[in-house]
Enzyme design. Sequence first.
Site, PDB file in Angstrom:
ATOM      1  CE1 TYR A 150      -2.912  -3.314   0.539  1.00 19.85           C
ATOM      2  CE2 TYR A 150      -2.824  -2.868   3.138  1.00 19.85           C
ATOM      3  CZ  TYR A 150      -3.249  -3.710   1.810  1.00 19.85           C
ATOM      4  OH  TYR A 150      -3.847  -4.817   1.931  1.00 19.85           O
ATOM      5  CE1 TYR A 151       5.898   5.374   2.568  1.00 24.06           C
ATOM      6  CE2 TYR A 151       7.371   3.780   1.415  1.00 24.06           C
ATOM      7  CZ  TYR A 151       7.007   5.131   1.971  1.00 24.06           C
ATOM      8  OH  TYR A 151       7.938   6.098   2.220  1.00 24.06           O
ATOM      9  CB  CYS A 152       5.288   0.453  -2.888  1.00 22.74           C
ATOM     10  SG  CYS A 152       6.739  -0.011  -1.829  1.00 22.74           S
TER      11      CYS A 152
END
Length: 253
Positions: A157-159
């Site tokens: 999700y962060y990436c």
Amino acid sequence: MQHSTLVGKTIVISGGSSGIGLELVKRLQAENQLIVIGRDKKKLAELEARGVTTFSMDISIREERAAFFRWMDEHYPNFNVLINNAGWSRSHKLVERMSRALELDDLDDYELELKHNLEAHIGMSLEALPRLLRQPGSMIINVTTGLVYKPKAANPYYCAAKAGLHSFTQSLREQTKHHDLKVIEVLPPLVDTPFHANGLPETVKATTPQNVAKETLQQLGRGQEEIRIGLSKVAYLLARLKPTLGFLVVNRS
């Protein structure tokens, strides 16, 4: 003295109470007016004690963003630099998640990470944009990550959010190229902060927040629009020349 690009500015920075953001604050405070946004009131109070103006808010909430910029119009109408630095991440095992009954927290995780790491910064940029376009020598500086070139699978999700912010930054730069506004992207590698507890393998040496802040300002002074630091330079080259190898390097365990 810092390069003249960041001297005599009125700078808003999110996530400026720790890590890379705090190191930028330390280097910029003497020659600029800083307004640090955050949610940790204890850390904000420590900055206030050092003479830094702070504002407690959640940048992921549209109404709070609007209220903040109304406050800025009243108190700092000459605001001319926005640094979108705040961010956070967790690791996620997607297959394991799908193998059990979905829980509310599972759904919240991806929504929260996209909201805080992507939507919030787009929203801050859009609120700031009409104000910045009225000011000479203005800037938007978005802090993403070298992982925009090849994602770390454990942090999907962060990436994905940072890759989205990377794309938005490029589009915004193109659409404002005929205006007196610089749109800058800073792409740090793994940094030695608690934020990256779930970062790259231990075999990869982390850089320090101090080094990221120092190199950011140096490259900014040289007119760089995409500021790649440390291993992010390697990630960029691998993504272009050896994309499969680049992905394997990032995801080795």
